[in-house]
Design an enzyme around this catalytic site. Structure first.
Site, PDB file in Angstrom:
ATOM      1  N   ALA A  20      90.348  25.039  16.732  1.00 21.31           N
ATOM      2  CA  ALA A  20      88.913  24.653  16.186  1.00 21.31           C
ATOM      3  C   ALA A  20      87.550  25.271  17.121  1.00 21.31           C
ATOM      4  O   ALA A  20      87.433  24.972  17.753  1.00 21.31           O
ATOM      5  CB  ALA A  20      88.976  22.981  15.865  1.00 21.31           C
ATOM      6  N   SER A  21      87.061  26.168  16.391  1.00 19.96           N
ATOM      7  CA  SER A  21      86.614  27.002  16.858  1.00 19.96           C
ATOM      8  C   SER A  21      84.929  25.903  16.801  1.00 19.96           C
ATOM      9  O   SER A  21      84.470  24.270  16.323  1.00 19.96           O
ATOM     10  CB  SER A  21      85.526  27.624  15.820  1.00 19.96           C
ATOM     11  OG  SER A  21      86.663  28.940  15.925  1.00 19.96           O
TER      12      SER A  21
END
Length: 422
Positions: A125-126
């Site tokens: 998850a950026s």
């Protein structure tokens, strides 16, 4: 002597210092506290990373809804990851879920088991600020038809669907397990874009053309399908770079009627690379053989800082990759010396170079082997960049021709960046 392999975890999504939203005071009663989601939204709005036109979508698709119980937050200062499990540490998990930092959700293409970090992070998850800034750069409009390459957790696709509607969003994920997770997470918040499990290099021609294509993986060569499946005047937004370093730069390409695409680089960032375009460091073991062998020896006064070594997101590192194509480079740090290695990626070539920097000494020993003099190319590229006034990354751009040739340029597509490859 064979050089140590490249970075153990290439392609981790790193985009600056780890930043947390402001902490909520514990002096208030629980029911009067602002939620972590709202605090993150306020933090991103204040930072200019989240624009008002995305606020509603941000509320519809909260980041936490797309995260598994076991996550590995990445500390960008320490360069390490650690496990946080919602089942045993719910408060710690929620805190990390709403921190402006990347979170690994998969290691080693799914072959990793257990809570300890694996060898290579392969899905994440950026950072929320990276996600929201990229969505702003995508410049969508009501009814825009969007293709996403790299579904990951599904959060980005969820934000797109909440803004544009499910029918207008197609997202492609190469990993079946990850795609299944994303589809379920999207459903949990009432969203159902088209989630396709396939190699993202081929896009999704069945639903083309697209107004926008957004890529959430580092790219080294633009697949033809992405441009072909974008309507003339449409945009392709992707992290692009060279194998000279693990860093990327976000480029926004506008597709022309002749099938070409061109646009400027916006800013540096770093994403996990497309699986088909990862760099296999083992391939360079045969380059060196008995070190130093018949390598020629010279000296230089160039410093590590001149080359942007040891600091994240240096413009010169990106420019060297543009000017010295087909060159992979890695830094090995020892107790008293640092060695830079350069390898020719041309098929069949075994050309290499090394530069040894010894602590406390100004003289740098350079060794080069093979017909391609890689250090000389790097030095000439450095001199060219300095001669141009050390232009920043955002003055450069990229053109992709209809036949797939990549042409970087400075200031204008008519001013190509020189190649110093021998």
């Amino acid at each position: 002597m064979v050089p140590a392999p490249g970075p153990a975890v290439p392609g981790r999504r790193r985009t600056g210092r780890r930043r947390r939203p402001p902490k909520v005071s514990r002096d208030h009663e629980t029911e009067n506290r602002t939620s972590p989601h709202a605090e993150l939204a306020r933090f991103l709005l204040d930072a200019g990373a989240l624009t008002r036109d995305w606020s509603s979508a941000f509320d519809t698709a909260p980041r936490s809804a797309f995260l598994p119980d076991l996550i590995w937050p990445f500390d960008m200062d320490a360069g390490t990851s650690r496990a946080v499990d919602r089942r045993t540490d719910p408060e710690g998990w929620e805190r990390e879920a709403y921190t402006n930092a990347p979170l690994t959700i998969q290691w080693d293409d799914g072959h990793h088991v257990g809570p300890e970090p694996g060898r290579v992070p392969t899905s994440s998850a950026s950072m929320p600020s990276v996600v929201t800034r990229m969505l702003a750069d995508l410049d969508v409009f009501p009814g825009a038809h969007v293709l996403e390459i790299g579904t990951g957790t599904g959060w980005n696709a969820g934000l797109l669907s909440a803004r544009l509607g499910d029918r207008n969003v197609v997202t492609v994920e190469v990993d079946r397990t990850v795609a299944t997770w994303a589809r379920s997470a999207l459903g949990s918040v009432g969203l159902s874009p088209d989630v396709v499990c396939r190699d993202g290099r081929f896009g999704r021609s069945e639903e083309a053309p697209y107004d926008r294509v957004i890529v959430t993986a580092g790219v080294r060569e633009f697949p033809a399908a992405w441009v072909e499946q974008t309507r003339p005047g449409g945009l392709v937004l992707a992290p692009w770079g060279t194998h000279y370093s693990g860093g990327d730069a976000l480029v926004r390409l506008t597709v022309a009627g002749d099938g070409s695409a061109h646009g400027r680089f916006l800013r540096p960032l770093e994403f996990m690379k497309l699986r088909a375009q990862r760099l296999d460091w083992n391939r360079f073991g045969r380059h060196v053989g008995e070190y130093p062998g018949d390598a020629s020896v010279s000296a230089t006064s160039v410093s590590l800082s001149d080359l942007g070594e040891g600091r994240r997101f240096q413009d010169i590192q990106f420019v060297l990759g543009l000017c010295v194509p087909r060159c992979a480079h890695v830094r090995n740090v020892g107790e008293s010396e640092t060695v830079l290695w350069f390898f020719d990626m041309t098929e069949g070539s075994r050309a290499w170079a090394s530069a040894t920097f010894t602590d406390g000494e100004s003289k740098v020993t350079v060794r080069q082997s093979g017909p391609r003099r890689l250090w000389d190319e790097v030095f000439r590229a450095l001199e060219w960049w300095r001669g141009e006034g050390a232009p920043r990354l955002d003055r450069f751009g990229l053109t992709v021709t209809p036949d797939g040739v990549h042409r970087p340029w400075l200031a204008d597509p008519a001013n190509p960046v020189p190649s110093f490859a021998g």
